[in-house]
Design a protein around this motif. Structure first.
Motif, PDB file in Angstrom:
ATOM      1  N   ARG A  81       1.764  -9.536  12.952  1.00 40.84           N
ATOM      2  CA  ARG A  81       2.695  -9.123  11.897  1.00 40.84           C
ATOM      3  C   ARG A  81       3.608  -7.981  12.347  1.00 40.84           C
ATOM      4  NH1 ARG A  81       2.459  -8.561   6.149  1.00 40.84           N
ATOM      5  NH2 ARG A  81       4.305  -7.388   5.478  1.00 40.84           N
ATOM      6  N   PHE A  82       3.052  -6.987  13.019  1.00 41.94           N
ATOM      7  CA  PHE A  82       3.801  -5.756  13.251  1.00 41.94           C
ATOM      8  C   PHE A  82       4.306  -5.558  14.680  1.00 41.94           C
ATOM      9  CE2 PHE A  82       1.166  -4.755   9.515  1.00 41.94           C
ATOM     10  CZ  PHE A  82       2.168  -4.381   8.629  1.00 41.94           C
ATOM     11  N   SER A  84       5.357  -8.301  16.719  1.00 39.37           N
ATOM     12  CA  SER A  84       6.253  -9.425  17.047  1.00 39.37           C
ATOM     13  C   SER A  84       5.981 -10.017  18.427  1.00 39.37           C
ATOM     14  CB  SER A  84       7.716  -8.956  16.968  1.00 39.37           C
ATOM     15  OG  SER A  84       8.013  -8.397  15.722  1.00 39.37           O
ATOM     16  N   LEU A 213       3.887   2.129  15.642  1.00 37.13           N
ATOM     17  CA  LEU A 213       4.263   1.919  14.237  1.00 37.13           C
ATOM     18  C   LEU A 213       4.613   3.228  13.526  1.00 37.13           C
ATOM     19  CD1 LEU A 213       1.687  -0.851  13.272  1.00 37.13           C
ATOM     20  CD2 LEU A 213       3.960  -1.063  14.282  1.00 37.13           C
ATOM     21  N   ASP A 264      -0.965   6.131  14.340  1.00 39.11           N
ATOM     22  CA  ASP A 264      -0.217   5.495  13.262  1.00 39.11           C
ATOM     23  C   ASP A 264      -0.939   5.588  11.927  1.00 39.11           C
ATOM     24  OD1 ASP A 264       1.812   4.767  14.999  1.00 39.11           O
ATOM     25  OD2 ASP A 264       1.003   2.768  15.376  1.00 39.11           O
ATOM     26  N   LEU A 310      -2.145  -6.883   4.664  1.00 38.00           N
ATOM     27  CA  LEU A 310      -1.064  -6.389   5.506  1.00 38.00           C
ATOM     28  C   LEU A 310       0.162  -5.974   4.703  1.00 38.00           C
ATOM     29  CD1 LEU A 310      -1.311  -8.816   8.563  1.00 38.00           C
ATOM     30  CD2 LEU A 310      -2.294  -6.532   8.267  1.00 38.00           C
ATOM     31  N   GLY A 314       1.920  -2.483   5.358  1.00 39.42           N
ATOM     32  CA  GLY A 314       3.351  -2.354   5.606  1.00 39.42           C
ATOM     33  C   GLY A 314       4.003  -1.304   4.721  1.00 39.42           C
ATOM     34  N   ASP A 318       5.694   2.211   6.003  1.00 31.74           N
ATOM     35  CA  ASP A 318       7.094   2.524   5.671  1.00 31.74           C
ATOM     36  C   ASP A 318       7.203   3.885   4.982  1.00 31.74           C
ATOM     37  OD1 ASP A 318       8.038   0.182   6.760  1.00 31.74           O
ATOM     38  OD2 ASP A 318       8.118  -0.903   4.857  1.00 31.74           O
TER      39      ASP A 318
END
Length: 428
Positions: A81-82, A84, A213, A264, A310, A314, A318
């Motif tokens: 997911r994070f 790529s 992240l 993170d 997830l 996320g 953020d």
């Protein structure tokens, strides 16, 4: 009686111990690279997961190689997911251990022989030397430069020169991206060029992406401008996992990624690190069998639960990026006011600033460290990070707002600054 290897380890520790003097109790720590800004969000989730998910069988030994299967499955989804990845990450591509340090130590044990070397750009995280040398007797070969490279060719040239001057066989290199302590990101073309450099010399490429992240992007100039600020060339993090190695002609069996929840997710005390190696099952299996640093069941339960949602992860990341950027902008404003040169970070939780000034010496750095400690604050002296120039210090900014402002005020006192910085109302 101590063994010969223990005597060698103690001798190495004595020779390489930090020159920083001891600090009194009660100082405000701005030297530890920890992210306090995500902890209010992540703490209740981890606490609830252990409270609800722990059962009696979890008090037994873990029998699974490489990590708890539920944790590996959820972690694979997290990385897909994070980060790529070019090729989807499967559970069998992942190995867990008790932090990034143990991952890298085990990996170096597996790919290096005694006396081999690993290339690593300076300034660098001080733990790399301990991780490579203390047990493995693998040498860190520093890659230094008097000025920051401006393009991929210059960047790789520094590695090539370091390899030519090395007095030991070079087996690989470690790239810390985003970088600690500089807080900047390597442009993708630079990473691709370095991957091809490794391929040409049959070297392993280890990408330490522990801050991947915490990429919060470019900061906004505050009330004070500093023309000497070092601005990076990239603001977007690119994982090595997302690069097309086949297009570059690079053997993926020698490309590895290290990660941890320490930075993170502000959870260095939870002790969970990952190795991702997608095309070297023999290495992964050997590490799983030989790994002495098994993750405890409570950590596996907590993080598997965290990564099972997830969407929440996320949102949490953020929100934290916004907090990190605002905190970084406060410190940049402070440094600019005092006309201190610094690297403007776009990721991570620390800033690299020349608090000691351009005329600094090792002696003045030691004196300044003592004055700061006496004022009730401690920074990371550049000597810890193999800085080529004196005067540099690492400043942690991922602190609660009140502690951050107080820490900067104490830095002013330790610096014996003649002018007092006044934060903007929005920063208080």
């Amino acid at each position: 009686m101590l063994s010969g290897r223990m005597k060698r380890s103690l001798s190495w520790l004595s020779d390489n111990a930090s020159a920083e003097p001891k600090t009194p109790k009660g100082v405000l720590g701005m030297d530890m690279a920890e992210n306090w800004l995500i902890r209010p969000d992540v703490h209740p989730l981890i606490k609830a997961a252990v409270s609800l998910g722990l059962n009696q069988k979890d008090l037994s030994y873990s029998q699974e190689l490489g990590g708890c299967q539920a944790l590996l499955n959820e972690s694979a989804s997290f990385f897909n997911r994070f980060f790529s990845p070019q090729i989807p990450i499967l559970a069998e591509h992942i190995l867990t251990s008790t932090g990034c340090s143990s991952i890298i130590e085990s990996l170096l044990f597996s790919i290096c022989d005694t006396g081999d070397g690993i290339l690593l750009e300076t300034p660098m995280w001080d733990g790399f030397a301990v991780t490579s040398t203390l047990r493995n007797n693998v040498h860190i070969v520093p890659v230094g430069h008097s000025r920051r490279p401006k393009n991929a060719s210059d960047f790789v040239q520094h590695y090539s020169e370091a390899m030519e001057l090395a007095t030991c066989p070079i087996r690989g290199l470690i790239v810390c991206n985003p970088h600690n302590p500089i807080g900047q990101i390597y442009p993708t073309p630079w990473l691709e060029a370095l991957l091809q450099f490794c391929e040409a010399h049959n070297l392993h490429f280890i990408s330490d992406e522990i801050y991947g992240l915490s990429n919060f992007g470019a900061t906004t100039c505050g009330q004070y401008a500093n023309p000497d600020t070092v601005i990076g060339l990239e603001t977007k993090f690119t994982s090595i996992l997302s690069i097309d190695l086949k297009r570059l002609g690079v053997n993926p069996a020698r490309v590895h990624v290290a990660y941890s929840i320490s930075k993170d997710f502000g959870s260095s005390g939870v002790r969970l690190g990952y190795l991702i190696t997608q095309s070297n099952p023999g290495l992964r299996r050997a590490l799983a069998i030989l790994n002495r640093f098994k993750v405890c069941n409570m950590t596996s339960i907590a993080v598997a639960s965290l990564f099972s949602n997830l969407q929440t992860v996320g949102i949490m990341l953020d929100n934290t990026k916004l907090r990190l950027r605002k905190a970084a902008e406060i410190v940049e404003d402070f440094l600019s006011f005092h006309k201190i040169v610094f690297y403007s970070p776009v990721a991570g939780c620390v800033m690299w600033g020349r608090v000691g000034g351009e005329r600094a010496t090792k002696q003045t750095d030691t004196e300044l460290f003592g004055k700061l400690a006496a004022a009730g604050v401690v920074l990371g002296a550049g000597s810890r990070f193999k800085s080529q120039e004196p005067g540099w210090f690492r400043i942690t900014f991922a602190l609660p707002r009140k502690d951050l402002i107080e820490g900067l005020r104490r830095i002013e006192i330790g610096m014996e600054a003649k002018r007092r910085w006044i934060p903007q109302k929005a920063q208080l």
